[in-house]
Design a protein around this motif. Structure first.
Motif, PDB file in Angstrom:
ATOM      1  N   GLU A 228      -2.180   7.408  -3.661  1.00 49.40           N
ATOM      2  CA  GLU A 228      -2.927   6.244  -4.142  1.00 49.40           C
ATOM      3  C   GLU A 228      -3.036   5.165  -3.068  1.00 49.40           C
ATOM      4  O   GLU A 228      -4.121   4.623  -2.821  1.00 49.40           O
ATOM      5  CB  GLU A 228      -2.253   5.685  -5.387  1.00 49.40           C
ATOM      6  CG  GLU A 228      -2.390   6.574  -6.610  1.00 49.40           C
ATOM      7  CD  GLU A 228      -1.585   6.075  -7.790  1.00 49.40           C
ATOM      8  OE1 GLU A 228      -0.851   5.071  -7.615  1.00 49.40           O
ATOM      9  OE2 GLU A 228      -1.678   6.677  -8.879  1.00 49.40           O
ATOM     10  N   ARG A 229      -1.920   4.860  -2.405  1.00 55.52           N
ATOM     11  CA  ARG A 229      -1.936   3.813  -1.375  1.00 55.52           C
ATOM     12  C   ARG A 229      -2.775   4.228  -0.172  1.00 55.52           C
ATOM     13  O   ARG A 229      -3.565   3.431   0.350  1.00 55.52           O
ATOM     14  CB  ARG A 229      -0.503   3.503  -0.928  1.00 55.52           C
ATOM     15  CG  ARG A 229       0.331   2.734  -1.930  1.00 55.52           C
ATOM     16  CD  ARG A 229       1.567   2.147  -1.268  1.00 55.52           C
ATOM     17  NE  ARG A 229       2.370   3.198  -0.647  1.00 55.52           N
ATOM     18  CZ  ARG A 229       3.429   3.766  -1.228  1.00 55.52           C
ATOM     19  NH1 ARG A 229       3.781   3.401  -2.455  1.00 55.52           N
ATOM     20  NH2 ARG A 229       4.121   4.696  -0.610  1.00 55.52           N
TER      21      ARG A 229
ATOM     22  N   ASP B  34     -11.416   8.898  -5.043  1.00 56.70           N
ATOM     23  CA  ASP B  34     -10.798   8.246  -6.196  1.00 56.70           C
ATOM     24  C   ASP B  34      -9.317   8.040  -5.932  1.00 56.70           C
ATOM     25  O   ASP B  34      -8.630   8.926  -5.407  1.00 56.70           O
ATOM     26  CB  ASP B  34     -10.964   9.105  -7.453  1.00 56.70           C
ATOM     27  CG  ASP B  34     -12.403   9.165  -7.927  1.00 56.70           C
ATOM     28  OD1 ASP B  34     -13.225   8.374  -7.423  1.00 56.70           O
ATOM     29  OD2 ASP B  34     -12.697  10.012  -8.790  1.00 56.70           O
ATOM     30  N   ARG B  35      -8.804   6.880  -6.317  1.00 57.08           N
ATOM     31  CA  ARG B  35      -7.386   6.594  -6.133  1.00 57.08           C
ATOM     32  C   ARG B  35      -6.521   7.333  -7.142  1.00 57.08           C
ATOM     33  O   ARG B  35      -5.382   7.683  -6.853  1.00 57.08           O
ATOM     34  CB  ARG B  35      -7.138   5.089  -6.242  1.00 57.08           C
ATOM     35  CG  ARG B  35      -7.613   4.292  -5.051  1.00 57.08           C
ATOM     36  CD  ARG B  35      -7.288   2.822  -5.221  1.00 57.08           C
ATOM     37  NE  ARG B  35      -5.854   2.593  -5.354  1.00 57.08           N
ATOM     38  CZ  ARG B  35      -5.316   1.386  -5.555  1.00 57.08           C
ATOM     39  NH1 ARG B  35      -6.085   0.310  -5.664  1.00 57.08           N
ATOM     40  NH2 ARG B  35      -4.004   1.250  -5.666  1.00 57.08           N
TER      41      ARG B  35
ATOM     42  N   ASP C  75       6.067  14.078  -9.517  1.00 55.05           N
ATOM     43  CA  ASP C  75       6.489  13.650  -8.174  1.00 55.05           C
ATOM     44  C   ASP C  75       5.877  12.273  -7.895  1.00 55.05           C
ATOM     45  O   ASP C  75       4.796  12.151  -7.314  1.00 55.05           O
ATOM     46  CB  ASP C  75       6.022  14.669  -7.135  1.00 55.05           C
ATOM     47  CG  ASP C  75       6.588  14.400  -5.748  1.00 55.05           C
ATOM     48  OD1 ASP C  75       6.895  13.234  -5.450  1.00 55.05           O
ATOM     49  OD2 ASP C  75       6.687  15.353  -4.954  1.00 55.05           O
ATOM     50  N   HIS C  76       6.566  11.223  -8.299  1.00 59.40           N
ATOM     51  CA  HIS C  76       6.029   9.866  -8.198  1.00 59.40           C
ATOM     52  C   HIS C  76       5.864   9.378  -6.763  1.00 59.40           C
ATOM     53  O   HIS C  76       4.865   8.712  -6.453  1.00 59.40           O
ATOM     54  CB  HIS C  76       6.896   8.917  -9.018  1.00 59.40           C
ATOM     55  CG  HIS C  76       6.945   9.246 -10.474  1.00 59.40           C
ATOM     56  ND1 HIS C  76       5.815   9.287 -11.281  1.00 59.40           N
ATOM     57  CD2 HIS C  76       7.990   9.608 -11.278  1.00 59.40           C
ATOM     58  CE1 HIS C  76       6.157   9.629 -12.501  1.00 59.40           C
ATOM     59  NE2 HIS C  76       7.463   9.834 -12.529  1.00 59.40           N
ATOM     60  N   PRO C  77       6.780   9.676  -5.845  1.00 53.08           N
ATOM     61  CA  PRO C  77       6.560   9.256  -4.459  1.00 53.08           C
ATOM     62  C   PRO C  77       5.269   9.834  -3.868  1.00 53.08           C
ATOM     63  O   PRO C  77       4.553   9.128  -3.144  1.00 53.08           O
ATOM     64  CB  PRO C  77       7.798   9.781  -3.726  1.00 53.08           C
ATOM     65  CG  PRO C  77       8.859   9.809  -4.776  1.00 53.08           C
ATOM     66  CD  PRO C  77       8.147  10.219  -6.030  1.00 53.08           C
ATOM     67  N   LEU C  78       4.973  11.087  -4.177  1.00 56.32           N
ATOM     68  CA  LEU C  78       3.739  11.683  -3.669  1.00 56.32           C
ATOM     69  C   LEU C  78       2.519  11.006  -4.283  1.00 56.32           C
ATOM     70  O   LEU C  78       1.552  10.689  -3.582  1.00 56.32           O
ATOM     71  CB  LEU C  78       3.718  13.185  -3.975  1.00 56.32           C
ATOM     72  CG  LEU C  78       2.445  13.922  -3.525  1.00 56.32           C
ATOM     73  CD1 LEU C  78       2.202  13.760  -2.029  1.00 56.32           C
ATOM     74  CD2 LEU C  78       2.523  15.403  -3.908  1.00 56.32           C
ATOM     75  N   ARG C  79       2.561  10.754  -5.582  1.00 57.05           N
ATOM     76  CA  ARG C  79       1.438  10.080  -6.239  1.00 57.05           C
ATOM     77  C   ARG C  79       1.208   8.687  -5.638  1.00 57.05           C
ATOM     78  O   ARG C  79       0.068   8.305  -5.356  1.00 57.05           O
ATOM     79  CB  ARG C  79       1.694   9.957  -7.741  1.00 57.05           C
ATOM     80  CG  ARG C  79       1.478  11.230  -8.520  1.00 57.05           C
ATOM     81  CD  ARG C  79       1.647  11.015 -10.013  1.00 57.05           C
ATOM     82  NE  ARG C  79       1.327  12.221 -10.728  1.00 57.05           N
ATOM     83  CZ  ARG C  79       0.109  12.551 -11.143  1.00 57.05           C
ATOM     84  NH1 ARG C  79      -0.909  11.750 -10.883  1.00 57.05           N
ATOM     85  NH2 ARG C  79      -0.099  13.677 -11.809  1.00 57.05           N
ATOM     86  N   GLN C  80       2.276   7.951  -5.451  1.00 54.73           N
ATOM     87  CA  GLN C  80       2.143   6.604  -4.895  1.00 54.73           C
ATOM     88  C   GLN C  80       1.596   6.648  -3.477  1.00 54.73           C
ATOM     89  O   GLN C  80       0.761   5.814  -3.090  1.00 54.73           O
ATOM     90  CB  GLN C  80       3.506   5.914  -4.930  1.00 54.73           C
ATOM     91  CG  GLN C  80       3.979   5.577  -6.336  1.00 54.73           C
ATOM     92  CD  GLN C  80       5.416   5.095  -6.364  1.00 54.73           C
ATOM     93  OE1 GLN C  80       6.089   5.041  -5.332  1.00 54.73           O
ATOM     94  NE2 GLN C  80       5.902   4.750  -7.553  1.00 54.73           N
ATOM     95  N   HIS C  81       2.050   7.623  -2.691  1.00 47.90           N
ATOM     96  CA  HIS C  81       1.542   7.766  -1.327  1.00 47.90           C
ATOM     97  C   HIS C  81       0.051   8.049  -1.333  1.00 47.90           C
ATOM     98  O   HIS C  81      -0.719   7.440  -0.572  1.00 47.90           O
ATOM     99  CB  HIS C  81       2.281   8.896  -0.606  1.00 47.90           C
ATOM    100  CG  HIS C  81       1.538   9.451   0.562  1.00 47.90           C
ATOM    101  ND1 HIS C  81       1.286   8.725   1.713  1.00 47.90           N
ATOM    102  CD2 HIS C  81       0.947  10.670   0.744  1.00 47.90           C
ATOM    103  CE1 HIS C  81       0.596   9.464   2.565  1.00 47.90           C
ATOM    104  NE2 HIS C  81       0.372  10.648   2.000  1.00 47.90           N
TER     105      HIS C  81
END
Length: 277
Positions: free
Chosen positions: A97-98, A110-111, A89-95
């Motif tokens: 991290e940001r 940790d990011r 789930d890339h959108p969740l990971r990016q959210h």
């Protein structure tokens, strides 16, 4: 006398402990060196001071898939698909991290996104399709996001659900305050026992992840018992520390199973998931 026969002869004498000591010492030293190496890397590269995050070993992940398969009566192949689903789930990971990078608490987080046993929570929600999940203990909201992601997938498939997330810290849950995840999250700040007693709808899945003292854990399960929907599942994140949920399962006529995770490349021995159903 060859070397093998000589060692077997020594093993039958009072000198055996002395002769075996160097080999035993070497094994201990190798183990401790690995632990110290992993610990040193973590101290230099991680910022976390509690609620540690990490990946699971490949074997531990496979055992988790079978564990969830058994407690949800779902084919293990489907569970593996659910585990892969949350991890991709890339959108969740990016959210995550940001949001972590811009948070006021970024100095202690940790990011890099590592879900550990929480992927099991995700798979349980996907497999059982609960209408109402309740979790106690939110912290940053990583687990809340995982639960919300599962509920959003269920909703898209025609099985809507929400998660009520309880925490006493007003700063908790900052990861779960953004859309679309916040659309299925009801964040309640206050004492978990009091908040459980005020729930106004049946609970299909309950997850204890707050104060990990045995007394508080026991009080949460007792408080939620009258709120449970038929066939509800009870989960605990405290299964490696107490036997509270197993005892509650026995008192209430439920089955119980426990899974213990194995972290990959981390000094922490890991936690687990206990389930009563």
């Amino acid at each position: 006398m060859n070397g093998t026969r000589f060692r077997r002869t020594i093993a039958r004498t009072p000198l055996a402990p002395v002769a075996a000591f160097p080999k035993r010492l070497l094994r201990v030293a190798r183990h401790d060196a690995r632990v110290l190496g992993v610990s040193a890397r973590w101290l230099l590269t991680s910022r976390e001071h509690h609620n540690y995050t990490y990946d699971l070993t490949r074997l531990s992940r496979e055992h988790l898939a079978w564990f969830v398969s058994v407690i949800t009566d779902t084919p293990v192949k489907q569970i593996r698909d659910y585990l892969a689903e949350i991890e991709s789930d890339h959108p969740l990971r990016q959210h995550i991290e940001r949001t972590t990078a811009s948070s006021a608490r970024r100095g202690l987080a940790d990011r890099h996104v590592r879900y550990a046993r929480r992927i099991g929570w995700y798979a349980i929600v996907r497999a059982t399709r609960p209408a109402h999940v309740v979790e106690t203990g939110v912290d940053k909201g990583l687990g809340t996001c995982v639960l919300a992601a599962a509920l959003l997938r269920n909703t898209a498939e025609g099985h809507p659900g929400r998660v009520t997330s309880l925490d006493i810290n007003p700063e908790a849950g900052y990861l779960a305050r953004a859309e679309p995840w916040s659309e299925v999250v009801d964040l309640v700040i206050g004492d978990s026992i009091a908040s459980i007693r005020e729930l106004d709808r049946p609970v299909d899945l309950f997850l204890h992840d707050s104060d990990h003292s045995a007394g508080h854990e026991r009080n949460e399960f007792e408080a939620v018992e009258p709120k449970l929907a038929p066939g509800a599942r009870l989960l605990t994140d405290n299964v490696t520390v107490t036997n509270v949920l197993a005892e509650h399962a026995e008192r209430t006529g439920r089955r119980f199973l426990a899974y213990r995770e194995t972290p990959a490349r981390h000094w922490f021995p890991g936690d687990g998931i206990g389930v009563a159903w």
